[in-house]
Motif scaffolding. Structure first.
Motif, short mmCIF file in Angstrom:
data_model
loop_
_atom_site.label_atom_id
_atom_site.label_comp_id
_atom_site.label_asym_id
_atom_site.label_seq_id
_atom_site.Cartn_x
_atom_site.Cartn_y
_atom_site.Cartn_z
N ARG A 63 0.82 -1.20 0.00
CA ARG A 63 0.00 0.00 0.00
C ARG A 63 0.86 1.26 0.00
O ARG A 63 1.87 1.33 0.68
CB ARG A 63 -0.90 0.05 1.25
CG ARG A 63 -1.88 -1.11 1.35
CD ARG A 63 -2.92 -1.02 0.23
NE ARG A 63 -3.97 -1.99 0.39
CZ ARG A 63 -4.05 -3.13 -0.30
NH1 ARG A 63 -3.12 -3.44 -1.17
NH2 ARG A 63 -5.05 -3.94 -0.11
N LEU A 64 0.44 2.24 -0.78
CA LEU A 64 0.96 3.60 -0.73
C LEU A 64 -0.22 4.47 -0.32
O LEU A 64 -1.26 4.46 -1.00
CB LEU A 64 1.46 4.07 -2.10
CG LEU A 64 2.79 3.58 -2.61
CD1 LEU A 64 3.03 4.11 -4.02
CD2 LEU A 64 3.91 4.03 -1.70
N LEU A 65 -0.11 5.17 0.79
CA LEU A 65 -1.18 6.06 1.19
C LEU A 65 -0.97 7.42 0.54
O LEU A 65 0.16 7.81 0.25
CB LEU A 65 -1.25 6.17 2.71
CG LEU A 65 -1.59 4.87 3.44
CD1 LEU A 65 -1.91 5.15 4.90
CD2 LEU A 65 -2.72 4.10 2.79
N THR A 81 2.21 9.61 0.42
CA THR A 81 2.93 9.95 1.64
C THR A 81 3.96 8.92 2.04
O THR A 81 5.09 9.26 2.37
CB THR A 81 1.94 10.13 2.81
OG1 THR A 81 1.22 8.90 3.03
CG2 THR A 81 0.97 11.26 2.55
N HIS A 82 3.56 7.65 2.03
CA HIS A 82 4.45 6.58 2.47
C HIS A 82 3.83 5.24 2.07
O HIS A 82 2.68 5.19 1.65
CB HIS A 82 4.68 6.64 3.98
CG HIS A 82 3.49 6.28 4.80
ND1 HIS A 82 2.38 7.10 4.93
CD2 HIS A 82 3.22 5.17 5.54
CE1 HIS A 82 1.49 6.52 5.71
NE2 HIS A 82 1.98 5.35 6.09
N PRO A 92 -3.94 -0.42 9.12
CA PRO A 92 -3.72 -0.02 10.52
C PRO A 92 -3.95 1.48 10.73
O PRO A 92 -3.55 2.31 9.91
CB PRO A 92 -2.25 -0.38 10.76
CG PRO A 92 -1.95 -1.44 9.75
CD PRO A 92 -2.78 -1.09 8.55
N VAL A 93 -4.60 1.80 11.83
CA VAL A 93 -4.92 3.19 12.17
C VAL A 93 -3.65 4.04 12.21
O VAL A 93 -3.65 5.18 11.74
CB VAL A 93 -5.67 3.26 13.53
CG1 VAL A 93 -5.85 4.69 13.99
CG2 VAL A 93 -7.01 2.56 13.41
N LYS A 94 -2.56 3.47 12.71
CA LYS A 94 -1.32 4.26 12.81
C LYS A 94 -0.81 4.67 11.44
O LYS A 94 -0.21 5.73 11.29
CB LYS A 94 -0.24 3.50 13.60
CG LYS A 94 0.35 2.31 12.88
CD LYS A 94 1.46 1.66 13.65
CE LYS A 94 2.05 0.56 12.79
NZ LYS A 94 3.39 0.24 13.12
N GLU A 95 -1.05 3.86 10.41
CA GLU A 95 -0.62 4.22 9.06
C GLU A 95 -1.48 5.37 8.51
O GLU A 95 -0.96 6.28 7.86
CB GLU A 95 -0.69 3.01 8.13
CG GLU A 95 0.21 1.86 8.53
CD GLU A 95 1.70 2.16 8.45
OE1 GLU A 95 2.10 3.22 7.93
OE2 GLU A 95 2.48 1.32 8.94
N ALA A 99 -0.23 9.22 7.56
CA ALA A 99 -0.56 9.90 6.30
C ALA A 99 -1.22 11.25 6.59
O ALA A 99 -0.92 12.25 5.92
CB ALA A 99 -1.47 9.03 5.44
N GLU A 100 -2.09 11.30 7.58
CA GLU A 100 -2.75 12.57 7.94
C GLU A 100 -1.73 13.59 8.45
O GLU A 100 -1.81 14.77 8.12
CB GLU A 100 -3.83 12.33 8.98
CG GLU A 100 -5.03 11.58 8.43
CD GLU A 100 -6.05 11.19 9.47
OE1 GLU A 100 -7.24 11.17 9.13
OE2 GLU A 100 -5.67 10.90 10.63
N GLN A 101 -0.78 13.14 9.26
CA GLN A 101 0.26 14.04 9.77
C GLN A 101 1.10 14.60 8.62
O GLN A 101 1.40 15.80 8.58
CB GLN A 101 1.16 13.33 10.78
CG GLN A 101 0.48 13.03 12.08
CD GLN A 101 1.31 12.14 13.00
OE1 GLN A 101 2.35 11.60 12.59
NE2 GLN A 101 0.86 11.97 14.22
N ILE A 102 1.48 13.74 7.69
CA ILE A 102 2.26 14.19 6.53
C ILE A 102 1.44 15.17 5.70
O ILE A 102 1.95 16.19 5.24
CB ILE A 102 2.74 12.98 5.70
CG1 ILE A 102 3.75 12.15 6.52
CG2 ILE A 102 3.34 13.42 4.37
CD1 ILE A 102 4.08 10.79 5.91
#
Length: 116
Positions: A63-65, A81-82, A92-95, A99-102
């Protein structure tokens, strides 16, 4: 018809470089297909502002978000983003949070550049 341009941020590029050539090619082909056809098989909305480029290769889920930047009336960008290898059914929620932080940092930087 190409619907958007793609920008890979550093973490997305790093993720792709860590994969073997066959995986990298498969991921990038999926990204290219998504630019022409918004098929959920390759590009799917996860949350309000976060999307995923989806690739399956030899039983692994890559996956690429990403998020959209439509603020420019001439160009629509999708910013990856990553990336990560998905090991469970749900992303996963952390992923998603990463992405939201980036995304937030991207828009903050863009806003600061406009105000100069």
């Amino acid at each position: 018809m190409v619907r958007f341009n793609i920008l890979l941020l550093g973490a997305a590029i790093d993720f792709l470089e860590q994969q073997n050539e066959d995986v990298r090619i498969k991921i990038l082909r999926g990204v290219e297909r998504s630019r022409e056809n918004l098929d959920a098989k390759f590009f799917k909305k996860l949350k309000k502002d976060i999307w995923e480029f989806r690739t399956e290769y030899r039983g692994k889920q890559y996956r690429l978000l990403a998020f959209w930047d439509k603020n420019d009336s001439y160009t629509t960008l999708v910013i990856a983003t990553h990336g990560f290898i998905k090991k469970v059914d749900k992303v996963p929620v952390k992923e998603i949070e990463r992405a939201e932080q980036i995304r937030n940092k991207y828009y903050e930087k863009k806003s600061n550049q406009k105000n100069r």
